[in-house]
Scaffold this motif. Structure first.
Motif, PDB file in Angstrom:
ATOM      1  N   LEU A  44      -7.832   0.976  63.049  1.00 20.80           N
ATOM      2  CA  LEU A  44      -6.502   1.257  63.570  1.00 20.80           C
ATOM      3  C   LEU A  44      -5.601   1.784  62.461  1.00 20.80           C
ATOM      4  N   THR A  45      -4.972   2.944  62.685  1.00 21.21           N
ATOM      5  CA  THR A  45      -4.022   3.517  61.732  1.00 21.21           C
ATOM      6  C   THR A  45      -2.697   2.774  61.832  1.00 21.21           C
ATOM      7  N   HIS A  46      -1.752   3.096  60.924  1.00 23.80           N
ATOM      8  CA  HIS A  46      -0.429   2.452  60.961  1.00 23.80           C
ATOM      9  C   HIS A  46       0.238   2.679  62.310  1.00 23.80           C
ATOM     10  N   GLU A  47       0.077   3.898  62.852  1.00 24.97           N
ATOM     11  CA  GLU A  47       0.697   4.194  64.140  1.00 24.97           C
ATOM     12  C   GLU A  47      -0.008   3.441  65.263  1.00 24.97           C
ATOM     13  N   SER A  48      -1.352   3.450  65.207  1.00 31.30           N
ATOM     14  CA  SER A  48      -2.096   2.802  66.289  1.00 31.30           C
ATOM     15  C   SER A  48      -2.006   1.287  66.221  1.00 31.30           C
ATOM     16  N   VAL A  49      -1.698   0.734  65.024  1.00 28.95           N
ATOM     17  CA  VAL A  49      -1.530  -0.723  64.915  1.00 28.95           C
ATOM     18  C   VAL A  49      -0.367  -1.174  65.779  1.00 28.95           C
ATOM     19  N   HIS A  50       0.763  -0.417  65.713  1.00 31.49           N
ATOM     20  CA  HIS A  50       1.926  -0.769  66.537  1.00 31.49           C
ATOM     21  C   HIS A  50       1.581  -0.626  68.017  1.00 31.49           C
ATOM     22  N   LEU A  51       0.854   0.452  68.339  1.00 33.89           N
ATOM     23  CA  LEU A  51       0.422   0.653  69.719  1.00 33.89           C
ATOM     24  C   LEU A  51      -0.545  -0.450  70.132  1.00 33.89           C
ATOM     25  N   HIS A  52      -1.425  -0.816  69.187  1.00 33.28           N
ATOM     26  CA  HIS A  52      -2.402  -1.873  69.456  1.00 33.28           C
ATOM     27  C   HIS A  52      -1.704  -3.209  69.721  1.00 33.28           C
ATOM     28  N   LYS A  53      -0.627  -3.480  68.973  1.00 32.29           N
ATOM     29  CA  LYS A  53       0.106  -4.733  69.187  1.00 32.29           C
ATOM     30  C   LYS A  53       0.724  -4.774  70.577  1.00 32.29           C
ATOM     31  N   ALA A  54       1.286  -3.637  70.995  1.00 33.15           N
ATOM     32  CA  ALA A  54       1.866  -3.572  72.341  1.00 33.15           C
ATOM     33  C   ALA A  54       0.784  -3.749  73.396  1.00 33.15           C
ATOM     34  N   GLU A  55      -0.362  -3.079  73.153  1.00 33.65           N
ATOM     35  CA  GLU A  55      -1.472  -3.217  74.093  1.00 33.65           C
ATOM     36  C   GLU A  55      -2.032  -4.637  74.084  1.00 33.65           C
ATOM     37  N   SER A  56      -2.011  -5.272  72.897  1.00 33.28           N
ATOM     38  CA  SER A  56      -2.527  -6.633  72.784  1.00 33.28           C
ATOM     39  C   SER A  56      -1.717  -7.610  73.621  1.00 33.28           C
ATOM     40  N   LYS A  57      -0.403  -7.383  73.672  1.00 31.36           N
ATOM     41  CA  LYS A  57       0.438  -8.261  74.492  1.00 31.36           C
ATOM     42  C   LYS A  57       0.093  -8.117  75.973  1.00 31.36           C
ATOM     43  N   LYS A  58      -0.142  -6.853  76.388  1.00 32.17           N
ATOM     44  CA  LYS A  58      -0.549  -6.624  77.779  1.00 32.17           C
ATOM     45  C   LYS A  58      -1.925  -7.233  78.035  1.00 32.17           C
ATOM     46  N   GLU A  59      -2.816  -7.056  77.056  1.00 36.55           N
ATOM     47  CA  GLU A  59      -4.164  -7.588  77.188  1.00 36.55           C
ATOM     48  C   GLU A  59      -4.163  -9.115  77.229  1.00 36.55           C
ATOM     49  N   LEU A  60      -3.233  -9.724  76.466  1.00 41.75           N
ATOM     50  CA  LEU A  60      -3.123 -11.190  76.479  1.00 41.75           C
ATOM     51  C   LEU A  60      -2.757 -11.690  77.866  1.00 41.75           C
ATOM     52  N   LEU A  61      -1.810 -10.993  78.506  1.00 47.67           N
ATOM     53  CA  LEU A  61      -1.409 -11.354  79.869  1.00 47.67           C
ATOM     54  C   LEU A  61      -2.575 -11.135  80.847  1.00 47.67           C
ATOM     55  N   ALA A  62      -3.274 -10.000  80.688  1.00 47.32           N
ATOM     56  CA  ALA A  62      -4.417  -9.719  81.556  1.00 47.32           C
ATOM     57  C   ALA A  62      -5.530 -10.739  81.328  1.00 47.32           C
ATOM     58  N   SER A  63      -5.718 -11.136  80.064  1.00 53.19           N
ATOM     59  CA  SER A  63      -6.739 -12.132  79.729  1.00 53.19           C
ATOM     60  C   SER A  63      -6.426 -13.466  80.382  1.00 53.19           C
ATOM     61  N   ARG A  64      -5.168 -13.833  80.371  1.00 49.80           N
ATOM     62  CA  ARG A  64      -4.752 -15.086  81.020  1.00 49.80           C
ATOM     63  C   ARG A  64      -5.011 -15.020  82.530  1.00 49.80           C
ATOM     64  N   ASN A  65      -4.658 -13.890  83.130  1.00 52.63           N
ATOM     65  CA  ASN A  65      -4.865 -13.735  84.582  1.00 52.63           C
ATOM     66  C   ASN A  65      -6.345 -13.792  84.943  1.00 52.63           C
ATOM     67  N   ARG A  66      -7.192 -13.099  84.122  1.00 53.12           N
ATOM     68  CA  ARG A  66      -8.635 -13.125  84.381  1.00 53.12           C
ATOM     69  C   ARG A  66      -9.185 -14.545  84.311  1.00 53.12           C
ATOM     70  N   ALA A  67      -8.717 -15.280  83.302  1.00 53.54           N
ATOM     71  CA  ALA A  67      -9.228 -16.642  83.106  1.00 53.54           C
ATOM     72  C   ALA A  67      -8.862 -17.551  84.273  1.00 53.54           C
ATOM     73  N   PHE A  68      -7.601 -17.523  84.677  1.00 46.48           N
ATOM     74  CA  PHE A  68      -7.155 -18.461  85.709  1.00 46.48           C
ATOM     75  C   PHE A  68      -7.659 -18.060  87.103  1.00 46.48           C
ATOM     76  N   ILE A  69      -7.751 -16.765  87.377  1.00 52.72           N
ATOM     77  CA  ILE A  69      -8.319 -16.339  88.673  1.00 52.72           C
ATOM     78  C   ILE A  69      -9.801 -16.712  88.728  1.00 52.72           C
ATOM     79  N   SER A  70     -10.507 -16.541  87.608  1.00 54.60           N
ATOM     80  CA  SER A  70     -11.923 -16.925  87.552  1.00 54.60           C
ATOM     81  C   SER A  70     -12.096 -18.415  87.810  1.00 54.60           C
ATOM     82  N   LEU A  71     -11.215 -19.215  87.219  1.00 56.30           N
ATOM     83  CA  LEU A  71     -11.290 -20.669  87.427  1.00 56.30           C
ATOM     84  C   LEU A  71     -11.043 -21.016  88.894  1.00 56.30           C
TER      85      LEU A  71
END
Length: 381
Positions: free
Chosen positions: A68-95
């Motif tokens: 990840l470049t300096h620019e993509s790191v910031h983009l990655h952080k934003a995507e990571s927050k979305k992914e964290l929410l999606a990860s939580r949803n996947r986990a609880f729906i699976s349960l």
């Protein structure tokens, strides 16, 4: 020798970190390298005459991961927050989907309807478990396929083989009058997805220290150019610029007092709450606070050369470096996956030799695959 630090995307477990670390160390001219799974950071010390940062990045990319470049790191952080929410949803729906399958199996629930000579409850287990294992658990299977293409294996390999074995054996069992084990694959997938969510959350917290340090710096600077005061982003300040700092403002960059005197709050650097008096020719540091008089300073260090930037760099490098016990744990994690696969095969063969029952041999082997998770070892250290 030069030291570089960069961020890697796509790692799923401690085994991934070990593979990347080995690939970087193989590059000619690299003296030492460390990849930290918890922070997704890599640090490498290399001879600039023999190699370059680009070659180190290429080694990572060839292993199947992203740099990840300096620019993509910031983009990655934003995507990571979305992914964290999606990860939580996947986990609880699976349960939620896995829970009925487990209850039906554990309580031997039967419904007053049948389909193809099997109670409807069994088909409910089959449908719910298939959705959890194949849809919500697809990231594990995708990870296994990617590793298989490179003749490698990681934690995804263990989870994918284990859950797919339980699923496909149960489908076979339906049409052959044997006992089904749909709930095993479903509940394992759901629990590991929950673990991935907690893991992603903890990694995000691990980088908060650096983000808080970065937030200490000033965002703009008041520069004197052609006799006029202009406000510019702090990134545009150059060495030699004259800056006006008014009372209550943060010092944008490191510099030297050219005119005036004041008291400076340097607690962010020293921890000392008492202000420090500054007069002409005294050094002054970025992110400290001007408490009293207006002063003019001459910028001596800007950007990555400031004291604050060096602190941030040291914290980032400290997070990427490993304690001796972590190096030992990572070494074990590197051979863990193939060892677990071999043990699972031996377990299945042993049970089949003793019982002559394929069901009683497959389920213990699946248990070995699922329990054998190198991430727990890697992250615990």
């Amino acid at each position: 020798m030069k030291t570089t630090t960069f961020t890697i995307g796509g790692m799923h477990c401690a085994s991934c970190a070990i593979r990347i670390e080995k690939s970087i160390k193989k590059v000619k001219g690299v003296k030492n390298a460390a990849v930290n799974f918890a922070t997704h950071g890599a640090t490498a010390e290399f001879d600039e005459k023999l190699t370059s940062e680009e070659k180190l990045h290429d080694a990572v990319i060839k292993t199947g991961y992203k740099v990840l470049t300096h620019e993509s790191v910031h983009l990655h952080k934003a995507e990571s927050k979305k992914e964290l929410l999606a990860s939580r949803n996947r986990a609880f729906i699976s349960l939620l989907l896995a829970a009925p399958a487990v209850l039906i199996a554990m309580l031997s629930i039967e419904l007053p309807f049948s389909l193809l000579n099997y109670n409807l409850a069994v088909w409910i287990q089959a449908v719910l478990s298939t959705i959890v294992i194949l849809y919500f658990g697809w990231e594990f299977h995708e990870g296994m396929f990617k590793q298989a293409k490179m003749l490698a294996a990681n934690m995804d390999t263990l989870i994918s083989i284990g859950t797919l074995t339980a699923l496909f054996y149960s489908i076979w069992a339906i049409f052959n009058g044997a006992e089904v084990y749909f709930e095993i694959g479903a509940v394992i997938t759901a629990f590991i997805l929950l673990g991935r969510y907690f893991e992603a959350k903890s990694r995000g917290q691990a980088s908060e220290a650096i983000e808080k340090l970065l937030q200490l710096g000033a965002k703009t600077a008041r520069v004197i150019r052609n006799g006029k005061e202009i406000n510019i982003p702090v990134e545009q300040v150059k060495v030699g610029d004259i800056l006006l700092i008014k009372p209550g403002e943060k010092i944008p960059v490191d510099g030297k007092v050219m005119d005036g005197s004041t008291n400076i709050d340097e607690s962010m650097l020293t921890g000392e709450s008492m202000p420090v008096n500054k007069k002409i020719n005294d050094d002054i540091f970025g992110a400290t606070i001007n408490l009293s008089g207006a002063i003019h300073i001459k910028a001596t260090k800007v950007g990555d050369d400031t004291v604050l930037a060096q602190i941030v760099k040291m914290v980032a490098e400290a997070q990427s470096k490993k304690a001796p016990i972590q190096k030992l744990a990572d070494t074990i994690s590197g051979i863990f996956v193939p060892v677990v696969l071999v043990i699972a095969i031996i377990t299945a063969a042993s049970w089949y030799f003793i019982t002559g029952n394929i069901a009683q041999s497959i389920i213990p082997a699946v248990a070995v695959l699922i329990i054998g998770c190198p991430c727990a070892l890697g992250l615990a250290t």
